[in-house]
Design an enzyme around this catalytic site. Structure first.
Site, PDB file in Angstrom:
ATOM      1  N   LYS A   1      44.348 -15.635  -9.303  1.00 47.39           N
ATOM      2  CA  LYS A   1      43.529 -15.312 -10.486  1.00 47.39           C
ATOM      3  C   LYS A   1      44.391 -14.773 -11.618  1.00 47.39           C
ATOM      4  O   LYS A   1      44.272 -15.211 -12.756  1.00 47.39           O
ATOM      5  CB  LYS A   1      42.451 -14.260 -10.131  1.00 47.39           C
ATOM      6  CG  LYS A   1      41.482 -14.692  -9.049  1.00 47.39           C
ATOM      7  CD  LYS A   1      40.365 -13.667  -8.833  1.00 47.39           C
ATOM      8  CE  LYS A   1      40.807 -12.329  -8.274  1.00 47.39           C
ATOM      9  NZ  LYS A   1      41.344 -12.364  -6.897  1.00 47.39           N
TER      10      LYS A   1
ATOM     11  N   ARG B   1      32.999  -7.611  -8.249  1.00 54.46           N
ATOM     12  CA  ARG B   1      33.334  -7.791  -6.833  1.00 54.46           C
ATOM     13  C   ARG B   1      32.211  -7.355  -5.916  1.00 54.46           C
ATOM     14  O   ARG B   1      32.387  -7.400  -4.693  1.00 54.46           O
ATOM     15  CB  ARG B   1      34.580  -6.977  -6.507  1.00 54.46           C
ATOM     16  CG  ARG B   1      35.881  -7.779  -6.533  1.00 54.46           C
ATOM     17  CD  ARG B   1      36.985  -6.774  -6.457  1.00 54.46           C
ATOM     18  NE  ARG B   1      38.143  -7.196  -5.782  1.00 54.46           N
ATOM     19  CZ  ARG B   1      39.350  -7.284  -6.374  1.00 54.46           C
ATOM     20  NH1 ARG B   1      39.475  -7.075  -7.665  1.00 54.46           N
ATOM     21  NH2 ARG B   1      40.396  -7.578  -5.666  1.00 54.46           N
TER      22      ARG B   1
ATOM     23  N   ARG C   1      54.517 -11.721  -1.793  1.00 55.06           N
ATOM     24  CA  ARG C   1      54.437 -11.004  -3.077  1.00 55.06           C
ATOM     25  C   ARG C   1      54.787  -9.537  -2.880  1.00 55.06           C
ATOM     26  O   ARG C   1      55.443  -8.936  -3.719  1.00 55.06           O
ATOM     27  CB  ARG C   1      53.019 -11.163  -3.653  1.00 55.06           C
ATOM     28  CG  ARG C   1      52.819 -10.508  -5.001  1.00 55.06           C
ATOM     29  CD  ARG C   1      51.491 -10.896  -5.622  1.00 55.06           C
ATOM     30  NE  ARG C   1      50.399 -10.035  -5.168  1.00 55.06           N
ATOM     31  CZ  ARG C   1      49.122 -10.183  -5.556  1.00 55.06           C
ATOM     32  NH1 ARG C   1      48.777 -11.165  -6.370  1.00 55.06           N
ATOM     33  NH2 ARG C   1      48.189  -9.372  -5.112  1.00 55.06           N
TER      34      ARG C   1
ATOM     35  N   ARG D   1      53.599  -3.382  -4.695  1.00 54.17           N
ATOM     36  CA  ARG D   1      52.216  -2.978  -4.411  1.00 54.17           C
ATOM     37  C   ARG D   1      52.068  -2.627  -2.944  1.00 54.17           C
ATOM     38  O   ARG D   1      52.258  -3.484  -2.087  1.00 54.17           O
ATOM     39  CB  ARG D   1      51.252  -4.122  -4.772  1.00 54.17           C
ATOM     40  CG  ARG D   1      50.985  -4.219  -6.242  1.00 54.17           C
ATOM     41  CD  ARG D   1      50.015  -5.340  -6.556  1.00 54.17           C
ATOM     42  NE  ARG D   1      48.743  -5.221  -5.846  1.00 54.17           N
ATOM     43  CZ  ARG D   1      47.688  -5.974  -6.128  1.00 54.17           C
ATOM     44  NH1 ARG D   1      47.746  -6.877  -7.084  1.00 54.17           N
ATOM     45  NH2 ARG D   1      46.564  -5.814  -5.455  1.00 54.17           N
TER      46      ARG D   1
ATOM     47  N   ARG E   1      41.334  -5.918   2.937  1.00 57.73           N
ATOM     48  CA  ARG E   1      40.879  -6.439   1.637  1.00 57.73           C
ATOM     49  C   ARG E   1      40.054  -7.710   1.834  1.00 57.73           C
ATOM     50  O   ARG E   1      39.079  -7.941   1.125  1.00 57.73           O
ATOM     51  CB  ARG E   1      42.074  -6.711   0.717  1.00 57.73           C
ATOM     52  CG  ARG E   1      42.620  -5.402   0.148  1.00 57.73           C
ATOM     53  CD  ARG E   1      44.056  -5.511  -0.291  1.00 57.73           C
ATOM     54  NE  ARG E   1      44.242  -6.321  -1.468  1.00 57.73           N
ATOM     55  CZ  ARG E   1      45.431  -6.838  -1.823  1.00 57.73           C
ATOM     56  NH1 ARG E   1      46.494  -6.626  -1.076  1.00 57.73           N
ATOM     57  NH2 ARG E   1      45.537  -7.542  -2.923  1.00 57.73           N
TER      58      ARG E   1
END
Ligand code: AMP
Length: 190
Positions: A14, A89, A128, A134, A146
């Protein structure tokens, strides 16, 4: 005014696609994840409230998130449209967004979903995490949490937008350029 919700699981691309689309269509990009991370980094009140949820890979409570989103929208009143990335969300967030936009005679024009298989995305997030810094990308349990949050709280939004004839699924596997083209095709029909 066109307002697009960019929808998809964590790691679906996204944010990457939003970077291309915002310039191409002159839209204001609001990533709730980015706004939260900015607040975390600067140790603001909002950052302090959001940190424990984010670090665990849980969704931040609706009330906080909705307020923050509204504040961001209010900063860009003269825009041609918004690209919402990572919001809504939950069903409560979607309802709040509809209600808030309607006070300005605006609405969600379309929700475009980037679709991809969970296992591919989990591997992508772990990759990532090696460079993004992160914490929520570095631990497989947090990533799986998640996904659980997504399946329980976010997935029902597909039906919410389908019922309004505003849901456009797009294949999220391919090169960045190919996927931008797929998204552009949808945007140009709106
Ligand atoms: P993201 O960068 O979109 O993956 O978001 C990172 C984290 O920020 C999520 O795991 C949540 O903890 C929080 N977050 C971002 N957007 C929302 C939202 N719309 N509702 C609740 N929490 C959110």
């Amino acid at each position: 005014m066109i307002n697009i919700v960019l929808f998809g699981k964590p790691g679906a691309g996204k944010g990457t696609q939003a970077e291309f689309l915002k310039g191409k269509y002159n839209l204001t990009h609001i990533s709730t994840g980015d706004v939260f991370r900015y607040n975390l980094k600067n140790d603001t009140e909002l950052g302090k409230l959001a940190r424990t949820y984010m670090d665990a890979g849980d969704l931040v409570p609706d009330e906080l998130t909705i307020k923050m989103l509204q504040d961001e929208v209010e900063k860009h009143h003269d825009t041609k449209g918004f690209l919402f990335d990572g919001f809504p969300r939950t069903i409560a967030q979607a309802g709040a967004l509809d209600a808030f936009l309607s006070t300005k005679n605006w609405e969600v024009t379309a929700t475009i979903a980037l679709e991809a298989d969970d296992e591919i995305l989990i591997q992508r997030l772990l990759e990532r995490g090696k460079t993004s810094g992160r914490v929520d990308d570095q631990d497989e349990d947090k990533i799986r949490n998640r996904y659980q949050e997504y399946n329980e709280k976010t997935a029902p939004l597909m039906e919410y937008y389908q019922k309004q004839n505003k849901f456009y699924p797009v294949n999220g596997i391919g090169s960045i350029v190919e996927i931008t083209e797929r998204l552009s095709k949808v945007i140009e029909t709106l």
